[in-house]
Design a protein around this motif. Structure first.
Motif, PDB file in Angstrom:
ATOM      1  N   PRO A   1       0.829  -1.208   0.000  1.00  0.00           N
ATOM      2  CA  PRO A   1       0.000   0.000   0.000  1.00  0.00           C
ATOM      3  C   PRO A   1       0.865   1.261   0.000  1.00  0.00           C
ATOM      4  CG  PRO A   1      -0.719  -1.534   1.702  1.00  0.00           C
ATOM      5  CD  PRO A   1       0.589  -2.039   1.178  1.00  0.00           C
ATOM      6  N   CYS A   2       0.370   2.292  -0.680  1.00  0.00           N
ATOM      7  CA  CYS A   2       1.070   3.579  -0.670  1.00  0.00           C
ATOM      8  C   CYS A   2       0.945   4.215   0.722  1.00  0.00           C
ATOM      9  CB  CYS A   2       0.497   4.504  -1.751  1.00  0.00           C
ATOM     10  SG  CYS A   2      -1.132   5.190  -1.366  1.00  0.00           S
ATOM     11  N   GLY A   3       1.642   5.298   0.935  1.00  0.00           N
ATOM     12  CA  GLY A   3       1.617   5.976   2.225  1.00  0.00           C
ATOM     13  C   GLY A   3       0.243   6.477   2.625  1.00  0.00           C
ATOM     14  N   VAL A   4      -0.507   7.003   1.660  1.00  0.00           N
ATOM     15  CA  VAL A   4      -1.856   7.492   1.958  1.00  0.00           C
ATOM     16  C   VAL A   4      -2.734   6.339   2.424  1.00  0.00           C
ATOM     17  CG1 VAL A   4      -3.927   8.556   0.958  1.00  0.00           C
ATOM     18  CG2 VAL A   4      -1.664   9.444   0.368  1.00  0.00           C
ATOM     19  N   CYS A   5      -2.648   5.200   1.735  1.00  0.00           N
ATOM     20  CA  CYS A   5      -3.444   4.031   2.123  1.00  0.00           C
ATOM     21  C   CYS A   5      -3.020   3.507   3.494  1.00  0.00           C
ATOM     22  CB  CYS A   5      -3.333   2.941   1.074  1.00  0.00           C
ATOM     23  SG  CYS A   5      -4.220   3.335  -0.445  1.00  0.00           S
ATOM     24  N   ARG A   6      -1.733   3.514   3.756  1.00  0.00           N
ATOM     25  CA  ARG A   6      -1.249   3.061   5.064  1.00  0.00           C
ATOM     26  C   ARG A   6      -1.846   3.914   6.173  1.00  0.00           C
ATOM     27  NH1 ARG A   6       5.178   1.730   3.830  1.00  0.00           N
ATOM     28  NH2 ARG A   6       4.737   0.554   1.912  1.00  0.00           N
ATOM     29  N   GLN A   7      -1.860   5.228   5.974  1.00  0.00           N
ATOM     30  CA  GLN A   7      -2.422   6.113   6.989  1.00  0.00           C
ATOM     31  C   GLN A   7      -3.930   5.923   7.117  1.00  0.00           C
ATOM     32  OE1 GLN A   7      -0.782   8.128   9.318  1.00  0.00           O
ATOM     33  NE2 GLN A   7      -2.848   8.139  10.143  1.00  0.00           N
TER      34      GLN A   7
ATOM     35  N   LEU B   1      -5.563   3.161   6.615  1.00  0.00           N
ATOM     36  CA  LEU B   1      -5.732   1.912   7.355  1.00  0.00           C
ATOM     37  C   LEU B   1      -5.464   2.107   8.843  1.00  0.00           C
ATOM     38  CD1 LEU B   1      -4.038  -0.468   4.779  1.00  0.00           C
ATOM     39  CD2 LEU B   1      -6.438  -0.586   5.500  1.00  0.00           C
ATOM     40  N   ALA B   2      -4.493   2.958   9.165  1.00  0.00           N
ATOM     41  CA  ALA B   2      -4.135   3.203  10.564  1.00  0.00           C
ATOM     42  C   ALA B   2      -5.293   3.803  11.355  1.00  0.00           C
ATOM     43  CB  ALA B   2      -2.908   4.110  10.646  1.00  0.00           C
ATOM     44  N   GLU B   3      -6.226   4.438  10.687  1.00  0.00           N
ATOM     45  CA  GLU B   3      -7.399   5.004  11.361  1.00  0.00           C
ATOM     46  C   GLU B   3      -8.266   3.905  11.985  1.00  0.00           C
ATOM     47  OE1 GLU B   3      -9.735   8.211  12.643  1.00  0.00           O
ATOM     48  OE2 GLU B   3      -7.787   8.259  11.647  1.00  0.00           O
ATOM     49  N   PHE B   4      -8.249   2.698  11.382  1.00  0.00           N
ATOM     50  CA  PHE B   4      -9.131   1.624  11.813  1.00  0.00           C
ATOM     51  C   PHE B   4      -8.409   0.363  12.262  1.00  0.00           C
ATOM     52  CE2 PHE B   4     -11.489   4.265   8.859  1.00  0.00           C
ATOM     53  CZ  PHE B   4     -12.662   4.500   9.571  1.00  0.00           C
TER      54      PHE B   4
ATOM     55  N   GLY C   1       2.219  -1.782  11.507  1.00  0.00           N
ATOM     56  CA  GLY C   1       3.230  -1.121  12.323  1.00  0.00           C
ATOM     57  C   GLY C   1       4.606  -1.146  11.689  1.00  0.00           C
ATOM     58  N   GLU C   2       4.934  -2.218  10.982  1.00  0.00           N
ATOM     59  CA  GLU C   2       6.211  -2.304  10.284  1.00  0.00           C
ATOM     60  C   GLU C   2       6.246  -1.371   9.078  1.00  0.00           C
ATOM     61  OE1 GLU C   2       7.610  -6.906  11.011  1.00  0.00           O
ATOM     62  OE2 GLU C   2       5.972  -6.538   9.590  1.00  0.00           O
ATOM     63  N   LEU C   3       5.107  -1.265   8.374  1.00  0.00           N
ATOM     64  CA  LEU C   3       5.053  -0.434   7.164  1.00  0.00           C
ATOM     65  C   LEU C   3       4.859   1.053   7.459  1.00  0.00           C
ATOM     66  CD1 LEU C   3       2.886  -2.690   4.824  1.00  0.00           C
ATOM     67  CD2 LEU C   3       5.335  -2.224   4.663  1.00  0.00           C
ATOM     68  N   LEU C   4       4.297   1.364   8.627  1.00  0.00           N
ATOM     69  CA  LEU C   4       4.031   2.750   8.993  1.00  0.00           C
ATOM     70  C   LEU C   4       4.336   2.946  10.473  1.00  0.00           C
ATOM     71  CD1 LEU C   4       2.881   5.406   7.745  1.00  0.00           C
ATOM     72  CD2 LEU C   4       0.651   4.708   8.629  1.00  0.00           C
ATOM     73  N   PRO C   5       5.629   2.961  10.814  1.00  0.00           N
ATOM     74  CA  PRO C   5       6.012   2.951  12.234  1.00  0.00           C
ATOM     75  C   PRO C   5       5.677   4.223  13.011  1.00  0.00           C
ATOM     76  CG  PRO C   5       7.945   3.177  10.851  1.00  0.00           C
ATOM     77  CD  PRO C   5       6.791   2.917   9.935  1.00  0.00           C
ATOM     78  N   GLU C   6       5.548   5.345  12.374  1.00  0.00           N
ATOM     79  CA  GLU C   6       5.298   6.596  13.086  1.00  0.00           C
ATOM     80  C   GLU C   6       4.034   7.281  12.561  1.00  0.00           C
ATOM     81  OE1 GLU C   6       7.042   7.599  15.711  1.00  0.00           O
ATOM     82  OE2 GLU C   6       8.399   5.906  15.531  1.00  0.00           O
ATOM     83  N   SER C   7       2.950   6.521  12.467  1.00  0.00           N
ATOM     84  CA  SER C   7       1.717   7.071  11.911  1.00  0.00           C
ATOM     85  C   SER C   7       1.040   8.035  12.883  1.00  0.00           C
ATOM     86  CB  SER C   7       0.748   5.943  11.591  1.00  0.00           C
ATOM     87  OG  SER C   7       0.184   5.435  12.787  1.00  0.00           O
ATOM     88  N   PHE C   8       0.145   8.819  12.343  1.00  0.00           N
ATOM     89  CA  PHE C   8      -0.735   9.600  13.184  1.00  0.00           C
ATOM     90  C   PHE C   8      -1.745   8.636  13.777  1.00  0.00           C
ATOM     91  CE2 PHE C   8       0.731  12.648  10.039  1.00  0.00           C
ATOM     92  CZ  PHE C   8       1.099  13.716  10.840  1.00  0.00           C
ATOM     93  N   GLY C   9      -1.952   8.677  15.060  1.00  0.00           N
ATOM     94  CA  GLY C   9      -2.986   7.865  15.673  1.00  0.00           C
ATOM     95  C   GLY C   9      -2.521   6.636  16.423  1.00  0.00           C
TER      96      GLY C   9
END
Length: 128
Positions: free
Chosen positions: A86-92, A94-97, A119-127
């Motif tokens: 997934p691209c960065g936008v999609c990763r973020q 997904l992180a919402e839910f 968590g591995e793909l987006l270690p410092e996400s918002f949320g």
């Protein structure tokens, strides 16, 4: 137990419905809800590229619009011989839910896949 093979197969099937006349890069996604329902999505391009929607967000938005807000896994496929993620936008999105342990199956066109967590793909996400 999660049937990863079914998720990959469903993502491959929906990839065929992708609308990708500009990039030629068709993507399919299958999202497993906690309820056991599987929501699929494909990428839908637009001549104005920012309006384009990725397969992963198409599946996620379909699921949420139908009342599902907890998810277990996602399979992402394309026509590429390489693993697709997934691209960065999609990763973020997904992180919402989804939590850090949410499983993402990144597939090759031949059906092989590797699994990474959100968590591995987006270690410092918002949320998180």
């Amino acid at each position: 137990m999660i049937d990863f093979g079914q998720l990959v197969q469903m993502a491959q099937m929906v990839k065929e419905k992708a609308y990708a006349p500009y990039s030629g890069f068709r993507v399919g996604a299958a999202l497993l809800g906690k309820s056991g329902m599987i929501y699929t999505g494909c990428n839908i391009e637009n001549a104005a590229y920012p309006v384009t929607n990725c397969a992963e967000r198409t599946a996620l938005f379909k699921a949420v619009s139908e009342g599902e807000q907890e998810f277990l896994a996602l399979a992402v496929v394309s026509d590429s011989a390489d693993y697709v993620s997934p691209c960065g936008v999609c990763r973020q999105a997904l992180a919402e839910f989804c939590g850090t342990d949410f499983q993402i199956l990144m597939c090759r066109s031949n059906g092989d896949y590797k699994i990474m967590t959100l968590g591995e793909l987006l270690p410092e996400s918002f949320g998180f």
